[in-house]
Design an enzyme around this catalytic site. Structure first.
Site, PDB file in Angstrom:
ATOM      1  N   PHE A 151      37.639  34.032  38.146  1.00  0.00           N
ATOM      2  CA  PHE A 151      37.555  34.467  36.740  1.00  0.00           C
ATOM      3  C   PHE A 151      36.704  33.536  35.886  1.00  0.00           C
ATOM      4  CE2 PHE A 151      41.698  35.858  38.361  1.00  0.00           C
ATOM      5  CZ  PHE A 151      41.746  37.171  37.945  1.00  0.00           C
ATOM      6  N   TYR A 181      23.931  37.746  30.678  1.00  0.00           N
ATOM      7  CA  TYR A 181      25.341  37.736  31.092  1.00  0.00           C
ATOM      8  C   TYR A 181      25.599  38.858  32.109  1.00  0.00           C
ATOM      9  CZ  TYR A 181      30.282  38.818  31.053  1.00  0.00           C
ATOM     10  OH  TYR A 181      31.555  39.113  31.459  1.00  0.00           O
ATOM     11  N   ASP A 225      24.598  45.795  20.985  1.00  0.00           N
ATOM     12  CA  ASP A 225      25.834  46.586  21.075  1.00  0.00           C
ATOM     13  C   ASP A 225      25.513  48.066  21.321  1.00  0.00           C
ATOM     14  OD1 ASP A 225      27.913  44.798  20.793  1.00  0.00           O
ATOM     15  OD2 ASP A 225      28.071  45.030  18.618  1.00  0.00           O
TER      16      ASP A 225
HETATM   17  N1  UDP Z   1      32.976  43.919  16.434  1.00  0.00           N
HETATM   18  C1  UDP Z   1      32.905  43.947  15.053  1.00  0.00           C
HETATM   19  N2  UDP Z   1      33.150  42.788  14.379  1.00  0.00           N
HETATM   20  C2  UDP Z   1      33.460  41.618  14.996  1.00  0.00           C
HETATM   21  C3  UDP Z   1      33.553  41.595  16.421  1.00  0.00           C
HETATM   22  C4  UDP Z   1      33.294  42.768  17.105  1.00  0.00           C
HETATM   23  O1  UDP Z   1      32.620  44.984  14.461  1.00  0.00           O
HETATM   24  O2  UDP Z   1      33.637  40.594  14.317  1.00  0.00           O
HETATM   25  C5  UDP Z   1      32.719  45.147  17.185  1.00  0.00           C
HETATM   26  C6  UDP Z   1      31.558  45.034  18.153  1.00  0.00           C
HETATM   27  O3  UDP Z   1      30.370  45.385  17.512  1.00  0.00           O
HETATM   28  C7  UDP Z   1      31.963  46.023  19.250  1.00  0.00           C
HETATM   29  C8  UDP Z   1      33.476  45.990  19.237  1.00  0.00           C
HETATM   30  O4  UDP Z   1      33.856  45.407  17.987  1.00  0.00           O
HETATM   31  O5  UDP Z   1      31.542  47.323  18.888  1.00  0.00           O
HETATM   32  C9  UDP Z   1      34.070  45.147  20.354  1.00  0.00           C
HETATM   33  O6  UDP Z   1      33.436  43.887  20.335  1.00  0.00           O
HETATM   34  P1  UDP Z   1      33.951  42.667  21.196  1.00  0.00           P
HETATM   35  O7  UDP Z   1      33.067  41.489  20.829  1.00  0.00           O
HETATM   36  O8  UDP Z   1      35.412  42.501  21.001  1.00  0.00           O
HETATM   37  O9  UDP Z   1      33.716  43.107  22.691  1.00  0.00           O
HETATM   38  P2  UDP Z   1      32.375  43.639  23.430  1.00  0.00           P
HETATM   39  O10 UDP Z   1      32.462  45.136  23.397  1.00  0.00           O
HETATM   40  O11 UDP Z   1      31.197  43.077  22.720  1.00  0.00           O
HETATM   41  O12 UDP Z   1      32.537  43.110  24.814  1.00  0.00           O
END
Ligand code: UDP
Length: 330
Positions: free
Chosen positions: A73, A141, A285
């Site tokens: 992990f 990543y 994203d």
């Molecule tokens: N997100 C957001 N504000 C934040 C952190 C995340 O709007 O402060 C949104 C991000 O754009 C994504 C979702 O929440 O659409 C999940 O983000 P996270 O970073 O938790 O996980 P990821 O999908 O990037 O692995």
């Protein structure tokens, strides 16, 4: 089974250690505590504060503890940082993993469970994502995880390594008793940030993008409970008995949840308003990512005990409420 859990003091690894104990296995933890927390691993489980790339040290541990299977992990997982500092990601996520694998083969340990990610799919055209969806990562990543998947395939063919690579969607939540949970530094994940915004521990949440082609304009993600993830890692053990098994599974609930829906779930669970501002999109994203996990359910009898975002957030809240500062410094 004697299982070495590499990264067993991290978020997902520590939950897996507890699930291993509950299922009657004997976990041994290796974690260099760069991101892990000593307190996340049970005090009565053997703990080695070593680097996974240290072949001499890891070789000794594998032999001394009579390890039969390794779970891995311990990766860096900040997408943005992987873009600005790719070497760090290739060294830790790829090179160090290759050291670990060489060490395992040298010690005759041929069962491996690997944390992969839906980031290996990049921005797929079709949802939900199946294991056959083409893999085209859009950041280092995701690429490092795919590189390891490919190395594993070659080792399965050439060396008889048996492995399962689990492609996680959005790991979330915490142990039911609130004893361990999510504590990243820095924290970038939506649920812990939304909870901290609700309690006032952090500034208002920034909602990254509200003009996506989704029902409420915010991104859709597939939040899957960390204990559900962990149970799949153990359910796969039987399938790793055959030499050369090369298994890939998506792990998600299949339910797309928007950022605004997560905010509402946090408000419902905490009874507090989540102050937020609408901010520009975050680079990289994709609008929507959600899994088809039928294969894991069929092959492994994997069941999703937390299909609902409110229950996932409730478990995260139990951990946060009991540990507002997270783990003490380790
Ligand atoms: N997100 C957001 N504000 C934040 C952190 C995340 O709007 O402060 C949104 C991000 O754009 C994504 C979702 O929440 O659409 C999940 O983000 P996270 O970073 O938790 O996980 P990821 O999908 O990037 O692995």
């Amino acid at each position: 089974m004697n299982v070495l859990v590499v990264g067993g003091a991290g978020y997902i690894g520590s939950h897996c250690v507890r699930q291993l104990l509950a299922a009657g296995h004997r976990p041994v933890v290796l974690d260099n505590l760069v991101f892990g927390h000593r307190a996340a691993a049970p005090p009565d489980v053997s703990f080695y504060p070593a680097n996974l790339g240290n072949e001499k040290e890891v070789g000794k541990i594998l032999r001394k503890e009579r390890i039969e299977l390794v779970m891995h992990f311990a990766a860096y997982a900040y997408v943005g940082e992987s873009v600005t500092d790719p070497l760090k990601y290739y060294f830790n996520n790829v090179a160090a993993t290759l050291h670990l694998l060489r060490c395992m083969l040298g010690a005759g340990v041929k069962k491996f469970v690997f944390s992969s990610t839906c980031a290996t799919y990049g921005t797929p055209e079709k949802m939900p994502i199946t294991e056959d969806t083409p893999q085209a990562p859009i950041n280092p990543y995701g690429q490092t995880k795919l590189d390891v998947e490919n190395a594993l395939k070659a080792l399965a063919r050439a060396n008889g390594l048996s492995f399962a690579a689990f492609r996680y969607f959005n790991a979330a939540g915490a142990a039911e008793d609130g004893a361990i949970g999510e504590h990243h530094d820095p924290e970038t994940h939506l649920i812990p940030l939304a909870i901290d915004a609700a309690t006032g521990a952090r500034p208002p949440l920034q909602v990254f993008g509200h003009d996506y082609p989704t029902p409420d304009g915010t991104c859709l993600r597939d939040y899957v409970h960390v204990d559900d993830l962990s149970r799949a890692h153990i359910a796969v053990f039987d399938r790793l008995s055959a030499p050369g098994a090369a298994l890939f599974y998506n792990l998600g609930t299949g339910r797309p949840t928007s950022v605004l829906e997560v905010i509402r779930a946090v408000e419902q669970v905490t009874g507090k308003k989540v102050p937020y501002t609408l901010a520009p999109r975050r680079a990289g994203d994709p609008p929507a990512l959600f899994a088809d996990s039928t294969k894991a359910q069929k092959d492994l009898g994997w069941t999703i005990r937390y299909p609902d975002i409110t229950a996932i957030v409730a478990s995260a809240w139990r951990w946060h409420a009991a540990h507002p500062q997270g783990y003490a410094r380790s």
